[in-house]
Write a protein that holds these residues in place. Sequence first.
Motif, PDB file in Angstrom:
ATOM      1  N   TYR A 151       0.844  -1.335  -0.017  1.00  0.00           N
ATOM      2  CA  TYR A 151      -0.027  -0.114  -0.117  1.00  0.00           C
ATOM      3  C   TYR A 151       0.823   1.342   0.082  1.00  0.00           C
ATOM      4  CZ  TYR A 151       1.196   0.371   4.848  1.00  0.00           C
ATOM      5  OH  TYR A 151       1.665   0.601   5.934  1.00  0.00           O
ATOM      6  N   SER A 152       0.235   2.363  -0.322  1.00  0.00           N
ATOM      7  CA  SER A 152       0.803   3.773  -0.479  1.00  0.00           C
ATOM      8  C   SER A 152      -0.029   4.629   0.331  1.00  0.00           C
ATOM      9  CB  SER A 152       1.151   4.100  -1.920  1.00  0.00           C
ATOM     10  OG  SER A 152       1.682   5.334  -1.823  1.00  0.00           O
ATOM     11  N   TYR A 153       0.360   4.983   1.645  1.00  0.00           N
ATOM     12  CA  TYR A 153      -0.309   5.681   2.261  1.00  0.00           C
ATOM     13  C   TYR A 153       0.571   6.459   3.264  1.00  0.00           C
ATOM     14  CZ  TYR A 153      -4.219   7.079   5.461  1.00  0.00           C
ATOM     15  OH  TYR A 153      -4.961   8.045   6.341  1.00  0.00           O
ATOM     16  N   PHE A 154       0.242   7.958   3.608  1.00  0.00           N
ATOM     17  CA  PHE A 154       1.014   8.847   4.468  1.00  0.00           C
ATOM     18  C   PHE A 154       0.333   8.488   5.887  1.00  0.00           C
ATOM     19  CE2 PHE A 154       3.962  11.548   6.005  1.00  0.00           C
ATOM     20  CZ  PHE A 154       3.446  12.434   6.701  1.00  0.00           C
ATOM     21  N   GLY A 155       0.902   8.011   6.571  1.00  0.00           N
ATOM     22  CA  GLY A 155       0.424   7.745   8.214  1.00  0.00           C
ATOM     23  C   GLY A 155      -0.111   6.149   8.100  1.00  0.00           C
ATOM     24  N   THR A 156      -0.652   6.066   9.234  1.00  0.00           N
ATOM     25  CA  THR A 156      -1.043   4.370   9.313  1.00  0.00           C
ATOM     26  C   THR A 156      -2.556   4.110   8.979  1.00  0.00           C
ATOM     27  OG1 THR A 156       0.387   4.495  11.149  1.00  0.00           O
ATOM     28  CG2 THR A 156      -1.344   2.839  11.110  1.00  0.00           C
ATOM     29  N   PRO A 157      -2.774   3.532   7.959  1.00  0.00           N
ATOM     30  CA  PRO A 157      -3.936   3.143   7.103  1.00  0.00           C
ATOM     31  C   PRO A 157      -4.879   2.260   7.929  1.00  0.00           C
ATOM     32  CG  PRO A 157      -2.408   2.001   6.148  1.00  0.00           C
ATOM     33  CD  PRO A 157      -1.595   2.756   7.238  1.00  0.00           C
ATOM     34  N   TYR A 158      -6.108   2.189   7.602  1.00  0.00           N
ATOM     35  CA  TYR A 158      -6.958   0.926   7.938  1.00  0.00           C
ATOM     36  C   TYR A 158      -6.964  -0.043   6.552  1.00  0.00           C
ATOM     37  CZ  TYR A 158      -9.326   3.675  11.549  1.00  0.00           C
ATOM     38  OH  TYR A 158      -9.529   4.203  12.552  1.00  0.00           O
ATOM     39  N   LEU A 159      -6.712  -1.153   6.794  1.00  0.00           N
ATOM     40  CA  LEU A 159      -6.383  -2.199   5.601  1.00  0.00           C
ATOM     41  C   LEU A 159      -7.260  -3.384   5.814  1.00  0.00           C
ATOM     42  CD1 LEU A 159      -2.610  -2.188   5.954  1.00  0.00           C
ATOM     43  CD2 LEU A 159      -3.912  -1.391   3.918  1.00  0.00           C
ATOM     44  N   PHE A 160      -7.665  -3.913   4.574  1.00  0.00           N
ATOM     45  CA  PHE A 160      -8.841  -5.028   4.630  1.00  0.00           C
ATOM     46  C   PHE A 160      -8.447  -5.711   3.484  1.00  0.00           C
ATOM     47  CE2 PHE A 160     -11.862  -2.312   6.919  1.00  0.00           C
ATOM     48  CZ  PHE A 160     -11.335  -1.017   6.737  1.00  0.00           C
ATOM     49  N   TRP A 161      -8.886  -7.115   3.855  1.00  0.00           N
ATOM     50  CA  TRP A 161      -8.896  -8.070   2.514  1.00  0.00           C
ATOM     51  C   TRP A 161     -10.303  -8.663   2.557  1.00  0.00           C
ATOM     52  CZ3 TRP A 161      -5.396  -9.904  -0.864  1.00  0.00           C
ATOM     53  CH2 TRP A 161      -4.131  -9.667  -0.675  1.00  0.00           C
ATOM     54  N   TYR A 162     -10.654  -8.597   1.297  1.00  0.00           N
ATOM     55  CA  TYR A 162     -11.895  -9.141   0.721  1.00  0.00           C
ATOM     56  C   TYR A 162     -11.786 -10.199  -0.115  1.00  0.00           C
ATOM     57  CZ  TYR A 162     -14.763  -5.041   2.869  1.00  0.00           C
ATOM     58  OH  TYR A 162     -15.436  -4.450   3.624  1.00  0.00           O
ATOM     59  N   VAL A 163     -12.833 -11.099  -0.187  1.00  0.00           N
ATOM     60  CA  VAL A 163     -12.901 -12.083  -1.297  1.00  0.00           C
ATOM     61  C   VAL A 163     -14.192 -12.211  -2.064  1.00  0.00           C
ATOM     62  CG1 VAL A 163     -13.966 -13.668   0.398  1.00  0.00           C
ATOM     63  CG2 VAL A 163     -12.751 -14.782  -1.447  1.00  0.00           C
ATOM     64  N   GLN A 164     -14.010 -12.532  -3.360  1.00  0.00           N
ATOM     65  CA  GLN A 164     -15.104 -12.654  -4.074  1.00  0.00           C
ATOM     66  C   GLN A 164     -15.030 -14.192  -4.815  1.00  0.00           C
ATOM     67  OE1 GLN A 164     -15.119  -9.673  -7.408  1.00  0.00           O
ATOM     68  NE2 GLN A 164     -17.260  -9.323  -7.102  1.00  0.00           N
ATOM     69  N   TYR A 165     -16.188 -14.783  -4.250  1.00  0.00           N
ATOM     70  CA  TYR A 165     -16.186 -16.169  -4.798  1.00  0.00           C
ATOM     71  C   TYR A 165     -16.977 -16.108  -6.146  1.00  0.00           C
ATOM     72  CZ  TYR A 165     -14.801 -17.603  -0.123  1.00  0.00           C
ATOM     73  OH  TYR A 165     -13.909 -17.713   0.794  1.00  0.00           O
ATOM     74  N   PRO A 166     -16.945 -17.070  -6.856  1.00  0.00           N
ATOM     75  CA  PRO A 166     -17.548 -16.826  -8.222  1.00  0.00           C
ATOM     76  C   PRO A 166     -19.092 -16.700  -8.078  1.00  0.00           C
ATOM     77  CG  PRO A 166     -16.041 -18.818  -8.172  1.00  0.00           C
ATOM     78  CD  PRO A 166     -16.094 -18.324  -6.979  1.00  0.00           C
ATOM     79  N   ARG A 167     -19.454 -15.609  -8.775  1.00  0.00           N
ATOM     80  CA  ARG A 167     -20.847 -15.302  -8.918  1.00  0.00           C
ATOM     81  C   ARG A 167     -21.452 -14.530  -7.650  1.00  0.00           C
ATOM     82  NH1 ARG A 167     -19.940 -19.340 -11.771  1.00  0.00           N
ATOM     83  NH2 ARG A 167     -20.557 -20.807 -10.425  1.00  0.00           N
ATOM     84  N   GLN A 168     -20.725 -14.209  -6.830  1.00  0.00           N
ATOM     85  CA  GLN A 168     -20.957 -13.863  -5.460  1.00  0.00           C
ATOM     86  C   GLN A 168     -20.541 -12.483  -5.024  1.00  0.00           C
ATOM     87  OE1 GLN A 168     -20.865 -16.228  -2.039  1.00  0.00           O
ATOM     88  NE2 GLN A 168     -21.132 -18.315  -3.264  1.00  0.00           N
ATOM     89  N   GLY A 169     -20.903 -11.915  -4.213  1.00  0.00           N
ATOM     90  CA  GLY A 169     -20.515 -10.464  -3.967  1.00  0.00           C
ATOM     91  C   GLY A 169     -19.161 -10.617  -3.063  1.00  0.00           C
ATOM     92  N   LEU A 170     -18.712  -9.378  -2.657  1.00  0.00           N
ATOM     93  CA  LEU A 170     -17.666  -9.288  -1.916  1.00  0.00           C
ATOM     94  C   LEU A 170     -17.607  -9.449  -0.425  1.00  0.00           C
ATOM     95  CD1 LEU A 170     -16.173  -5.901  -3.271  1.00  0.00           C
ATOM     96  CD2 LEU A 170     -14.903  -8.019  -3.349  1.00  0.00           C
TER      97      LEU A 170
END
Lengths: 114, 112
Positions: free
Chosen positions: B25-44
């Motif tokens: 990531y590129s961010y000045f400061g300490t960010p909030y970070l996330f991992w999302y997954v997208q299964y086939p034909r489904q939402g995040l």
Amino acid sequence: NAGVIQTPRHKVTGKGQEATLWCEPISGHSAVFWYRQTIVQGLEFLTYFRNQAPIDDSGMPKERFSAQMPNQSHSTLKIQSTQPQDSAVYLCASSLDTPKDTQYFGPGTRLLVL
Amino acid sequence: AQSVTQPDARVTVSEGASLQLRCKYSYFGTPYLFWYVQYPRQGLQLLLKYYPGDPVVQGVNGFEAEFSKSNSSFHLRKASVHWSDWAVYFCAVSPNQGKLIFGQGTKLSIKP
């Protein structure tokens, strides 16, 4: 809890027509977000509302795109004079309130502009 | 400007093998970070999220991620993958604690 509801799930329009996409956030959630997903650009932020007020629309194209949240139970994304490059999956997400809260995504509306 | 880079567009691992998906990531400061997954034909769906604190974050289905400020990284790991992990994984940063900025995603395939 039905999750975030988006309608329609699929929409096909002709070039130049208008498209309106609907989002119903999770009950009790005060923040609503719109994103667009394409193969080329990936996931892009468009706009978001908190307590129905627009907070950040920095990702919205300057022309033809508009979003509203007339009440706490739904938001709309309207695209006027649709173009083939508007074809994408439009995702809506909602979160409880504070920025720390998780964004829950709907299944998306797949828009195809012919 | 804030951004997220996922350098691997596709990763293939054998079922039962360990997994690491990279995120910078590129961010000045300490960010909030996330991992999302997208299964086939489904939402995040959210796998895990990091707020300033313990650098190792545990998520659902055996996933974990480690935040490194010195490396500007937030890599996702799993000790033993299952065929049901076949999906696209997105890393995201929240620069102003509102909108999410996503990486391009990593498509994970599982070899039997």
